[in-house]
Design a protein around this motif. Structure first.
Motif, PDB file in Angstrom:
ATOM      1  N   PHE A 340       0.829  -1.210   0.000  1.00  0.00           N
ATOM      2  CA  PHE A 340       0.000   0.000   0.000  1.00  0.00           C
ATOM      3  C   PHE A 340       0.862   1.259   0.000  1.00  0.00           C
ATOM      4  CE2 PHE A 340      -2.610  -3.162   2.427  1.00  0.00           C
ATOM      5  CZ  PHE A 340      -3.595  -3.341   1.474  1.00  0.00           C
ATOM      6  N   GLU A 341       1.943   1.245   0.779  1.00  0.00           N
ATOM      7  CA  GLU A 341       2.823   2.419   0.847  1.00  0.00           C
ATOM      8  C   GLU A 341       3.528   2.656  -0.485  1.00  0.00           C
ATOM      9  OE1 GLU A 341       4.417   2.815   5.371  1.00  0.00           O
ATOM     10  OE2 GLU A 341       4.964   0.954   4.351  1.00  0.00           O
ATOM     11  N   VAL A 342       4.011   1.591  -1.108  1.00  0.00           N
ATOM     12  CA  VAL A 342       4.696   1.744  -2.397  1.00  0.00           C
ATOM     13  C   VAL A 342       3.721   2.227  -3.464  1.00  0.00           C
ATOM     14  CG1 VAL A 342       5.953   0.513  -4.216  1.00  0.00           C
ATOM     15  CG2 VAL A 342       6.463   0.048  -1.805  1.00  0.00           C
ATOM     16  N   TYR A 343       2.499   1.713  -3.416  1.00  0.00           N
ATOM     17  CA  TYR A 343       1.442   2.162  -4.335  1.00  0.00           C
ATOM     18  C   TYR A 343       1.279   3.680  -4.242  1.00  0.00           C
ATOM     19  CZ  TYR A 343      -3.436   2.461  -6.104  1.00  0.00           C
ATOM     20  OH  TYR A 343      -4.595   2.785  -6.784  1.00  0.00           O
ATOM     21  N   ASP A 344       1.182   4.187  -3.009  1.00  0.00           N
ATOM     22  CA  ASP A 344       0.994   5.630  -2.812  1.00  0.00           C
ATOM     23  C   ASP A 344       2.224   6.428  -3.236  1.00  0.00           C
ATOM     24  OD1 ASP A 344      -1.575   5.335  -1.856  1.00  0.00           O
ATOM     25  OD2 ASP A 344      -0.979   5.298   0.252  1.00  0.00           O
ATOM     26  N   ILE A 345       3.418   5.925  -2.911  1.00  0.00           N
ATOM     27  CA  ILE A 345       4.639   6.636  -3.292  1.00  0.00           C
ATOM     28  C   ILE A 345       4.751   6.740  -4.805  1.00  0.00           C
ATOM     29  CG2 ILE A 345       7.173   6.532  -3.271  1.00  0.00           C
ATOM     30  CD1 ILE A 345       6.921   5.133  -0.511  1.00  0.00           C
ATOM     31  N   ILE A 347       2.412   6.896  -7.102  1.00  0.00           N
ATOM     32  CA  ILE A 347       1.539   7.905  -7.711  1.00  0.00           C
ATOM     33  C   ILE A 347       1.870   9.301  -7.202  1.00  0.00           C
ATOM     34  CG2 ILE A 347      -0.329   7.568  -6.035  1.00  0.00           C
ATOM     35  CD1 ILE A 347      -0.696   8.462  -9.776  1.00  0.00           C
ATOM     36  N   ASP A 348       2.192   9.419  -5.906  1.00  0.00           N
ATOM     37  CA  ASP A 348       2.423  10.749  -5.328  1.00  0.00           C
ATOM     38  C   ASP A 348       3.744  11.363  -5.766  1.00  0.00           C
ATOM     39  OD1 ASP A 348       0.031  10.491  -4.008  1.00  0.00           O
ATOM     40  OD2 ASP A 348       0.920   9.887  -2.099  1.00  0.00           O
ATOM     41  N   GLU A 349       4.794  10.544  -5.891  1.00  0.00           N
ATOM     42  CA  GLU A 349       6.124  11.088  -6.173  1.00  0.00           C
ATOM     43  C   GLU A 349       6.603  10.856  -7.609  1.00  0.00           C
ATOM     44  OE1 GLU A 349       9.082  10.078  -3.284  1.00  0.00           O
ATOM     45  OE2 GLU A 349       7.683  10.221  -1.589  1.00  0.00           O
ATOM     46  N   TYR A 350       6.031   9.861  -8.279  1.00  0.00           N
ATOM     47  CA  TYR A 350       6.531   9.521  -9.620  1.00  0.00           C
ATOM     48  C   TYR A 350       5.456   9.591 -10.703  1.00  0.00           C
ATOM     49  CZ  TYR A 350      10.428   7.785  -6.837  1.00  0.00           C
ATOM     50  OH  TYR A 350      11.476   7.694  -5.961  1.00  0.00           O
ATOM     51  N   ASN A 351       4.213   9.894 -10.272  1.00  0.00           N
ATOM     52  CA  ASN A 351       3.112  10.005 -11.231  1.00  0.00           C
ATOM     53  C   ASN A 351       2.880   8.697 -11.986  1.00  0.00           C
ATOM     54  OD1 ASN A 351       1.057  11.736 -12.110  1.00  0.00           O
ATOM     55  ND2 ASN A 351       2.121  12.192 -14.020  1.00  0.00           N
ATOM     56  N   ILE A 352       3.058   7.584 -11.288  1.00  0.00           N
ATOM     57  CA  ILE A 352       2.875   6.256 -11.879  1.00  0.00           C
ATOM     58  C   ILE A 352       1.735   5.550 -11.148  1.00  0.00           C
ATOM     59  CG2 ILE A 352       3.891   3.961 -12.169  1.00  0.00           C
ATOM     60  CD1 ILE A 352       6.598   5.343 -12.558  1.00  0.00           C
ATOM     61  N   GLN A 353       0.732   5.128 -11.906  1.00  0.00           N
ATOM     62  CA  GLN A 353      -0.429   4.446 -11.343  1.00  0.00           C
ATOM     63  C   GLN A 353      -0.346   2.951 -11.636  1.00  0.00           C
ATOM     64  OE1 GLN A 353      -3.376   5.786  -9.573  1.00  0.00           O
ATOM     65  NE2 GLN A 353      -3.264   3.588  -9.150  1.00  0.00           N
ATOM     66  N   VAL A 354      -0.195   2.136 -10.586  1.00  0.00           N
ATOM     67  CA  VAL A 354      -0.234   0.685 -10.780  1.00  0.00           C
ATOM     68  C   VAL A 354      -1.654   0.192 -10.530  1.00  0.00           C
ATOM     69  CG1 VAL A 354       2.204   0.296 -10.314  1.00  0.00           C
ATOM     70  CG2 VAL A 354       0.568   0.268  -8.409  1.00  0.00           C
ATOM     71  N   GLU A 355      -1.904  -1.053 -10.870  1.00  0.00           N
ATOM     72  CA  GLU A 355      -3.259  -1.593 -10.809  1.00  0.00           C
ATOM     73  C   GLU A 355      -3.772  -1.712  -9.382  1.00  0.00           C
ATOM     74  OE1 GLU A 355      -6.908  -3.472 -11.987  1.00  0.00           O
ATOM     75  OE2 GLU A 355      -5.506  -2.086 -12.927  1.00  0.00           O
ATOM     76  N   LEU A 356      -2.981  -2.276  -8.498  1.00  0.00           N
ATOM     77  CA  LEU A 356      -3.440  -2.469  -7.132  1.00  0.00           C
ATOM     78  C   LEU A 356      -2.263  -2.740  -6.211  1.00  0.00           C
ATOM     79  CD1 LEU A 356      -3.299  -5.744  -6.289  1.00  0.00           C
ATOM     80  CD2 LEU A 356      -5.235  -5.857  -7.807  1.00  0.00           C
ATOM     81  N   ALA A 357      -2.570  -2.787  -4.924  1.00  0.00           N
ATOM     82  CA  ALA A 357      -1.582  -3.164  -3.919  1.00  0.00           C
ATOM     83  C   ALA A 357      -2.263  -4.021  -2.873  1.00  0.00           C
ATOM     84  CB  ALA A 357      -0.986  -1.919  -3.263  1.00  0.00           C
ATOM     85  N   ALA A 377      10.204   3.692 -16.899  1.00  0.00           N
ATOM     86  CA  ALA A 377       9.883   4.657 -15.843  1.00  0.00           C
ATOM     87  C   ALA A 377       9.473   3.938 -14.562  1.00  0.00           C
ATOM     88  CB  ALA A 377       8.774   5.595 -16.309  1.00  0.00           C
ATOM     89  N   LEU A 378       8.691   2.869 -14.683  1.00  0.00           N
ATOM     90  CA  LEU A 378       8.282   2.092 -13.508  1.00  0.00           C
ATOM     91  C   LEU A 378       9.486   1.429 -12.845  1.00  0.00           C
ATOM     92  CD1 LEU A 378       6.206   0.753 -11.645  1.00  0.00           C
ATOM     93  CD2 LEU A 378       5.914  -1.031 -13.392  1.00  0.00           C
ATOM     94  N   VAL A 379      10.338   0.815 -13.643  1.00  0.00           N
ATOM     95  CA  VAL A 379      11.516   0.130 -13.099  1.00  0.00           C
ATOM     96  C   VAL A 379      12.420   1.123 -12.367  1.00  0.00           C
ATOM     97  CG1 VAL A 379      13.617  -1.136 -13.693  1.00  0.00           C
ATOM     98  CG2 VAL A 379      11.443  -1.725 -14.808  1.00  0.00           C
ATOM     99  N   ILE A 385      12.814   4.147  -5.151  1.00  0.00           N
ATOM    100  CA  ILE A 385      12.097   3.916  -3.896  1.00  0.00           C
ATOM    101  C   ILE A 385      12.910   3.019  -2.978  1.00  0.00           C
ATOM    102  CG2 ILE A 385      10.072   2.772  -2.889  1.00  0.00           C
ATOM    103  CD1 ILE A 385       8.495   3.784  -5.367  1.00  0.00           C
ATOM    104  N   ALA A 386      13.517   1.980  -3.568  1.00  0.00           N
ATOM    105  CA  ALA A 386      14.338   1.065  -2.773  1.00  0.00           C
ATOM    106  C   ALA A 386      15.520   1.792  -2.133  1.00  0.00           C
ATOM    107  CB  ALA A 386      14.834  -0.085  -3.649  1.00  0.00           C
ATOM    108  N   GLU A 387      16.013   2.792  -2.798  1.00  0.00           N
ATOM    109  CA  GLU A 387      17.164   3.540  -2.275  1.00  0.00           C
ATOM    110  C   GLU A 387      16.739   4.596  -1.252  1.00  0.00           C
ATOM    111  OE1 GLU A 387      20.603   6.604  -3.965  1.00  0.00           O
ATOM    112  OE2 GLU A 387      19.695   5.134  -5.314  1.00  0.00           O
ATOM    113  N   LYS A 388      15.639   5.284  -1.519  1.00  0.00           N
ATOM    114  CA  LYS A 388      15.261   6.443  -0.702  1.00  0.00           C
ATOM    115  C   LYS A 388      14.319   6.120   0.461  1.00  0.00           C
ATOM    116  CE  LYS A 388      15.689   9.871  -4.424  1.00  0.00           C
ATOM    117  NZ  LYS A 388      14.936  10.825  -5.277  1.00  0.00           N
ATOM    118  N   HIS A 389      13.509   5.082   0.322  1.00  0.00           N
ATOM    119  CA  HIS A 389      12.441   4.846   1.291  1.00  0.00           C
ATOM    120  C   HIS A 389      12.617   3.566   2.104  1.00  0.00           C
ATOM    121  CE1 HIS A 389       9.786   8.114  -0.143  1.00  0.00           C
ATOM    122  NE2 HIS A 389      10.290   7.844  -1.337  1.00  0.00           N
TER     123      HIS A 389
END
Length: 491
Positions: A340-345, A347-357, A377-379, A385-389
């Motif tokens: 859920f957290e990665v899903y939000d990050i 869209i909020d920080e990278y403007n990428i919408q995935v299907e679900l979490a 862009a997703l990769v 995210i893995a580096e910063k969060h």
């Protein structure tokens, strides 16, 4: 050459374009009259869209009783998808799933289905008056998700319920797993049981050998296919497929006409017509590209410490007979982050919408419209995210998938019974009068007629803490739930 042998033709879309070019003066509905009556919207979407938004008329046929270009388009679709009949759906695969169950079952009939079925299947049980016999899907405890059902569990449940009229399967699951549907169909045939398949996430399967086989290829009686999800058509457009034999085509048509609008959207239906053409004539090329993109993405993601993009290595595990690689599921719990957290990050920080979490995973669907730029862009976002969060402690594995509940009364009886409202915290032991689910994916945590357990309540609380969208309850915030009993009203 007959039109139905030529997959390059688009009879409905062509007729719609020809009608638009005639510049007919409309004194029928819709009331916007080619967009002139809805100027702000027309200025944004364009006049062509509005001109194609027409009502049923002789030149463009009628969805309820097609005898012209819709009939031709349906026959082309049936041929492309390997069925005897195809029915265009303008209310999504939901209406197809409901029509399948209503066509195979009468009130009081038993139907076998996995408990991770979509909410549309539960609605189908209510409409048909059928009795659910739940079969437990296999669970991958490490990933925290439900997979397919095993052949052994199907044999066992048919042995206990030999009078079942139908079995309902999912091909593939949301995360890409498939059951051994061919063998299950063989077993069902021996026992006189119709096989219905929810193929909402499998519109592409029939068009590339790199995917699992489709339900129609494997011999199912019916399947409902979301062309809008992975086939390229517009949202809400789908196809219902039927092979003659166990289920009467007229019964299917009758049930669809009971539920579907008489004013089918021609934009939706025309998009099915064109998507079918594209799948049939270019599918091999398109999905070769898609598979290359998603395989490369998995390889790149799996180089990142803490990320696991699961795929075909799961084949052979319980409930995974085959795997649809276009479903890019990524387990993120070793980052110390929930899905859920990665899903939000994203869209909020990278403007990428995935299907679900879910608690452990995110799911990206890679399909006909994806290109290298978007997948890259997703990769790159996941690497960042893995580096910063990243957090020092990974998310502990807990039971994230609920086991089959106790069904106390039929979904139909529960739906129509008197109900009372209780706080969700006080609902343990009560019999639910409504469904509660996270959406997406729309798989009920509890359905009408099932006993509410502490595990269900804890799971709902967890979803709410993660600010997941909860649906199904009259209370939009799911603080309260309607349960069976004398109280404040019916239904």
């Amino acid at each position: 050459m007959s039109y139905y042998l030529n997959q390059n033709q688009t009879p409905l879309f062509t007729a719609l374009k020809e009608h638009s070019q005639k510049k007919v003066i409309p004194f029928d509905v819709p009331g916007h009259k080619q967009g002139r009556g809805l100027k702000e919207f027309t200025d944004f979407v364009g006049t062509t869209v509005m001109e194609l938004d027409v009502n049923s008329m002789k030149s463009v046929d009628n969805i309820c009783n097609p005898i012209g270009v819709i009939k031709e388009a349906k026959e082309l679709a049936a041929y492309a998808f390997g069925s005897d009949h195809a029915y265009f759906l303008v209310n999504g695969t939901t209406s197809g799933v409901q029509a399948m169950i209503m066509s195979a079952c009468e009130p009081g009939d038993k139907i076998i289905l996995p408990r991770n079925a979509h909410k549309s299947a539960i609605a189908g049980l209510i409409l048909a008056g059928a009795l659910p016999i739940y079969i437990q899907p296999e669970i991958d405890e490490n990933l925290g998700i439900a997979m397919g059902v095993s052949v052994e569990s199907v044999v066992n449940i048919i042995g206990r319920h030999p009078d079942a009229k139908a079995i309902f399967l999912i091909n593939p699951t949301y995360y890409g797993a498939t059951s051994d549907i061919k063998e299950i169909i063989h077993i069902a045939r021996r026992n006189g049981i119709a096989v219905l398949v929810d193929e909402a996430h499998g519109a592409h399967l029939n068009f590339h050998e790199g995917f699992p086989m489709s339900a129609m290829e494997l011999g199912a009686d019916m399947s409902a296919v979301s062309t809008h999800k992975t086939g390229g058509s517009l949202t809400q457009s789908s196809i219902l497929l039927l092979k003659e034999g166990a289920i009467d085509p007229y019964t299917v048509k009758k049930n669809l006409n009971l539920m579907q609008t008489t004013s089918g959207s021609y934009l939706l239906m025309a998009s099915i017509d064109v998507a079918r053409k594209q799948l049939a004539t270019e599918g091999e090329e398109i999905f070769t590209r898609v598979l290359k993109l998603v395989r490369n993405a998995r390889a790149q993601i799996n180089k990142v410490d803490g990320l696991y993009a699961f795929g075909t290595e799961l084949v052979g595990n319980p409930g995974v007979y085959d795997f649809d690689e276009s479903k890019l599921g990524v387990n993120v719990r070793k980052l110390g982050l929930t899905g859920f957290e990665v899903y939000d990050i994203l869209i909020d920080e990278y403007n990428i919408q995935v299907e679900l979490a879910d608690y452990y995973n995110i799911l990206a669907i890679v399909s006909v419209g994806d290109e290298e730029e978007q997948v890259t862009a997703l990769v790159e976002a996941l690497k960042d995210i893995a580096e910063k969060h990243r957090r020092p402690e990974e998310i502990k594995v807990i039971s994230n998938v609920l086991k089959n509940p106790d069904a106390i009364v039929s979904p139909r009886d529960a739906y129509y019974s008197s109900k009372k409202v209780v706080n969700i915290e006080d609902a343990e032991g009560e019999i639910s009068g409504e469904s509660i689910m996270a959406y997406p994916p729309g798989i009920p945590i509890v359905s009408p007629g099932e006993r509410i357990t502490k595990d269900m309540i804890d799971h709902i609380k967890l979803l709410k803490e993660e600010e997941t969208l909860i649906q199904g309850t009259e209370d939009p915030y799911a603080e309260q739930v309607r349960v069976l009993g004398q109280g404040n009203g019916k239904g």
